[in-house]
Design a protein around this motif. Structure first.
Motif, PDB file in Angstrom:
ATOM      1  N   TRP A   1       7.121   3.582 -30.784  1.00 53.16           N
ATOM      2  CA  TRP A   1       6.112   4.607 -31.050  1.00 53.16           C
ATOM      3  C   TRP A   1       5.370   4.966 -29.769  1.00 53.16           C
ATOM      4  O   TRP A   1       5.154   6.140 -29.475  1.00 53.16           O
ATOM      5  N   LYS A   2       4.975   3.956 -29.019  1.00 51.02           N
ATOM      6  CA  LYS A   2       4.223   4.179 -27.779  1.00 51.02           C
ATOM      7  C   LYS A   2       5.045   5.002 -26.790  1.00 51.02           C
ATOM      8  O   LYS A   2       4.542   5.961 -26.197  1.00 51.02           O
ATOM      9  N   LEU A   3       6.303   4.630 -26.626  1.00 45.80           N
ATOM     10  CA  LEU A   3       7.180   5.367 -25.711  1.00 45.80           C
ATOM     11  C   LEU A   3       7.336   6.815 -26.162  1.00 45.80           C
ATOM     12  O   LEU A   3       7.210   7.744 -25.356  1.00 45.80           O
ATOM     13  N   ASN A   4       7.593   7.020 -27.454  1.00 52.35           N
ATOM     14  CA  ASN A   4       7.734   8.375 -27.980  1.00 52.35           C
ATOM     15  C   ASN A   4       6.456   9.189 -27.817  1.00 52.35           C
ATOM     16  O   ASN A   4       6.494  10.365 -27.452  1.00 52.35           O
ATOM     17  N   ALA A   5       5.315   8.566 -28.084  1.00 54.05           N
ATOM     18  CA  ALA A   5       4.036   9.270 -27.951  1.00 54.05           C
ATOM     19  C   ALA A   5       3.812   9.684 -26.493  1.00 54.05           C
ATOM     20  O   ALA A   5       3.393  10.825 -26.229  1.00 54.05           O
ATOM     21  N   GLU A   6       4.081   8.796 -25.560  1.00 54.56           N
ATOM     22  CA  GLU A   6       3.914   9.121 -24.137  1.00 54.56           C
ATOM     23  C   GLU A   6       4.822  10.281 -23.732  1.00 54.56           C
ATOM     24  O   GLU A   6       4.396  11.200 -23.027  1.00 54.56           O
ATOM     25  N   ILE A   7       6.073  10.226 -24.158  1.00 57.63           N
ATOM     26  CA  ILE A   7       7.030  11.282 -23.805  1.00 57.63           C
ATOM     27  C   ILE A   7       6.581  12.623 -24.380  1.00 57.63           C
ATOM     28  O   ILE A   7       6.597  13.648 -23.685  1.00 57.63           O
ATOM     29  N   HIS A   8       6.171  12.634 -25.634  1.00 59.54           N
ATOM     30  CA  HIS A   8       5.744  13.883 -26.262  1.00 59.54           C
ATOM     31  C   HIS A   8       4.447  14.417 -25.650  1.00 59.54           C
ATOM     32  O   HIS A   8       4.299  15.630 -25.469  1.00 59.54           O
ATOM     33  N   LEU A   9       3.517  13.535 -25.331  1.00 59.35           N
ATOM     34  CA  LEU A   9       2.287  13.993 -24.679  1.00 59.35           C
ATOM     35  C   LEU A   9       2.593  14.562 -23.299  1.00 59.35           C
ATOM     36  O   LEU A   9       2.006  15.564 -22.894  1.00 59.35           O
ATOM     37  N   ASP A  10       3.514  13.935 -22.569  1.00 62.13           N
ATOM     38  CA  ASP A  10       3.947  14.473 -21.270  1.00 62.13           C
ATOM     39  C   ASP A  10       4.566  15.856 -21.443  1.00 62.13           C
ATOM     40  O   ASP A  10       4.270  16.778 -20.682  1.00 62.13           O
ATOM     41  N   ALA A  11       5.437  15.992 -22.430  1.00 58.78           N
ATOM     42  CA  ALA A  11       6.113  17.271 -22.664  1.00 58.78           C
ATOM     43  C   ALA A  11       5.121  18.373 -23.039  1.00 58.78           C
ATOM     44  O   ALA A  11       5.319  19.534 -22.696  1.00 58.78           O
ATOM     45  N   LYS A  12       4.047  17.986 -23.728  1.00 62.85           N
ATOM     46  CA  LYS A  12       3.034  18.960 -24.122  1.00 62.85           C
ATOM     47  C   LYS A  12       1.953  19.137 -23.048  1.00 62.85           C
ATOM     48  O   LYS A  12       0.962  19.816 -23.271  1.00 62.85           O
ATOM     49  N   ARG A  13       2.154  18.479 -21.905  1.00 60.66           N
ATOM     50  CA  ARG A  13       1.214  18.509 -20.781  1.00 60.66           C
ATOM     51  C   ARG A  13      -0.168  17.984 -21.191  1.00 60.66           C
ATOM     52  O   ARG A  13      -1.197  18.518 -20.794  1.00 60.66           O
ATOM     53  N   LEU A  14      -0.158  16.917 -21.978  1.00 59.22           N
ATOM     54  CA  LEU A  14      -1.399  16.309 -22.447  1.00 59.22           C
ATOM     55  C   LEU A  14      -1.546  14.862 -21.966  1.00 59.22           C
ATOM     56  O   LEU A  14      -2.390  14.124 -22.459  1.00 59.22           O
ATOM     57  N   GLU A  15      -0.725  14.463 -20.995  1.00 57.86           N
ATOM     58  CA  GLU A  15      -0.745  13.078 -20.525  1.00 57.86           C
ATOM     59  C   GLU A  15      -2.094  12.681 -19.923  1.00 57.86           C
ATOM     60  O   GLU A  15      -2.490  11.516 -19.979  1.00 57.86           O
ATOM     61  N   ASN A  16      -2.822  13.650 -19.349  1.00 57.22           N
ATOM     62  CA  ASN A  16      -4.131  13.349 -18.750  1.00 57.22           C
ATOM     63  C   ASN A  16      -5.136  12.872 -19.791  1.00 57.22           C
ATOM     64  O   ASN A  16      -6.098  12.189 -19.454  1.00 57.22           O
ATOM     65  N   THR A  17      -4.919  13.228 -21.039  1.00 58.45           N
ATOM     66  CA  THR A  17      -5.879  12.874 -22.086  1.00 58.45           C
ATOM     67  C   THR A  17      -5.887  11.385 -22.393  1.00 58.45           C
ATOM     68  O   THR A  17      -6.877  10.875 -22.916  1.00 58.45           O
ATOM     69  N   ILE A  18      -4.822  10.670 -22.070  1.00 61.95           N
ATOM     70  CA  ILE A  18      -4.777   9.229 -22.328  1.00 61.95           C
ATOM     71  C   ILE A  18      -4.785   8.409 -21.048  1.00 61.95           C
ATOM     72  O   ILE A  18      -4.934   7.191 -21.097  1.00 61.95           O
ATOM     73  N   ASN A  19      -4.650   9.072 -19.889  1.00 61.49           N
ATOM     74  CA  ASN A  19      -4.573   8.360 -18.608  1.00 61.49           C
ATOM     75  C   ASN A  19      -5.908   8.215 -17.901  1.00 61.49           C
ATOM     76  O   ASN A  19      -5.967   7.645 -16.822  1.00 61.49           O
ATOM     77  N   GLY A  20      -6.963   8.751 -18.469  1.00 62.87           N
ATOM     78  CA  GLY A  20      -8.275   8.639 -17.836  1.00 62.87           C
ATOM     79  C   GLY A  20      -8.543   9.725 -16.817  1.00 62.87           C
ATOM     80  O   GLY A  20      -9.570   9.697 -16.149  1.00 62.87           O
ATOM     81  N   ILE A  21      -7.635  10.669 -16.673  1.00 63.09           N
ATOM     82  CA  ILE A  21      -7.843  11.793 -15.768  1.00 63.09           C
ATOM     83  C   ILE A  21      -8.576  12.874 -16.552  1.00 63.09           C
ATOM     84  O   ILE A  21      -8.362  13.046 -17.749  1.00 63.09           O
ATOM     85  N   GLU A  22      -9.459  13.583 -15.879  1.00 66.32           N
ATOM     86  CA  GLU A  22     -10.263  14.613 -16.546  1.00 66.32           C
ATOM     87  C   GLU A  22      -9.362  15.614 -17.270  1.00 66.32           C
ATOM     88  O   GLU A  22      -8.404  16.115 -16.710  1.00 66.32           O
ATOM     89  N   ALA A  23      -9.693  15.866 -18.527  1.00 64.64           N
ATOM     90  CA  ALA A  23      -8.933  16.806 -19.347  1.00 64.64           C
ATOM     91  C   ALA A  23      -9.917  17.723 -20.072  1.00 64.64           C
ATOM     92  O   ALA A  23     -11.068  17.340 -20.321  1.00 64.64           O
ATOM     93  N   SER A  24      -9.450  18.896 -20.421  1.00 62.29           N
ATOM     94  CA  SER A  24     -10.316  19.847 -21.119  1.00 62.29           C
ATOM     95  C   SER A  24     -10.582  19.377 -22.550  1.00 62.29           C
ATOM     96  O   SER A  24      -9.839  18.571 -23.109  1.00 62.29           O
ATOM     97  N   ILE A  25     -11.622  19.913 -23.144  1.00 61.23           N
ATOM     98  CA  ILE A  25     -11.967  19.590 -24.525  1.00 61.23           C
ATOM     99  C   ILE A  25     -10.835  20.019 -25.454  1.00 61.23           C
ATOM    100  O   ILE A  25     -10.498  19.298 -26.409  1.00 61.23           O
ATOM    101  N   GLN A  26     -10.223  21.161 -25.166  1.00 61.69           N
ATOM    102  CA  GLN A  26      -9.113  21.652 -25.988  1.00 61.69           C
ATOM    103  C   GLN A  26      -7.910  20.718 -25.910  1.00 61.69           C
ATOM    104  O   GLN A  26      -7.271  20.443 -26.933  1.00 61.69           O
ATOM    105  N   ASP A  27      -7.593  20.244 -24.710  1.00 58.41           N
ATOM    106  CA  ASP A  27      -6.470  19.316 -24.559  1.00 58.41           C
ATOM    107  C   ASP A  27      -6.737  17.998 -25.273  1.00 58.41           C
ATOM    108  O   ASP A  27      -5.845  17.425 -25.898  1.00 58.41           O
ATOM    109  N   LYS A  28      -7.980  17.518 -25.197  1.00 57.07           N
ATOM    110  CA  LYS A  28      -8.335  16.291 -25.902  1.00 57.07           C
ATOM    111  C   LYS A  28      -8.184  16.473 -27.409  1.00 57.07           C
ATOM    112  O   LYS A  28      -7.683  15.592 -28.101  1.00 57.07           O
ATOM    113  N   ALA A  29      -8.608  17.627 -27.894  1.00 59.27           N
ATOM    114  CA  ALA A  29      -8.478  17.908 -29.334  1.00 59.27           C
ATOM    115  C   ALA A  29      -7.014  17.971 -29.745  1.00 59.27           C
ATOM    116  O   ALA A  29      -6.624  17.409 -30.781  1.00 59.27           O
ATOM    117  N   LYS A  30      -6.174  18.622 -28.936  1.00 57.66           N
ATOM    118  CA  LYS A  30      -4.737  18.691 -29.234  1.00 57.66           C
ATOM    119  C   LYS A  30      -4.123  17.294 -29.248  1.00 57.66           C
ATOM    120  O   LYS A  30      -3.307  16.977 -30.113  1.00 57.66           O
TER     121      LYS A  30
END
Length: 112
Positions: free
Chosen positions: A26-55
């Motif tokens: 599950w963790k591997l799949n979630a990471e891959i899908h978040l990367d594909a959706k360009r949302l990896e910053n939301t879990i890596n501690g890098i600043e992300a927009s409010i919209q990206d965090k919501a997605k």
């Protein structure tokens, strides 16, 4: 004749089970899908927009067992949710991996 249409959203992969038995995949799949959706910053501690965090939160909640959804309902930060899931389930690798390796090495086909 009115047809009732339901909005059924397919999961991209199997939701995280309450026991965590499918956590490593599950963790591997979630990471891959978040990367594909360009949302990896939301879990890596890098600043992300409010919209990206919501997605990311929508995505992660969508791929959790119903009981886990209820337990983590009040969280609105994907990084906080991610860290909590790691703290809760990451130790399973040290328990399950040696057993799985042993089972794989000693695999025997009995029905051939």
């Amino acid at each position: 004749m009115g047809l009732v249409m339901t909005n059924i959203v397919k999961l991209e992969f199997v939701a995280l089970h309450i026991s965590g038995k499918n956590y490593p995949s599950w963790k591997l799949n979630a990471e891959i899908h978040l990367d594909a959706k360009r949302l990896e910053n939301t879990i890596n501690g890098i600043e992300a927009s409010i919209q990206d965090k919501a997605k990311a939160m929508i995505f992660l909640h969508h791929h959790l067992h119903e009981s886990l959804k209820a337990e983590y309902l009040t969280m609105n930060n994907p990084q906080e949710l991610w860290i909590n899931l790691i703290d809760r389930f990451d130790h399973l690798k040290t328990i399950m991996l040696p057993k799985d390796r042993y089972d794989w090495i000693h695999l025997r086909f009995t029905r051939f």
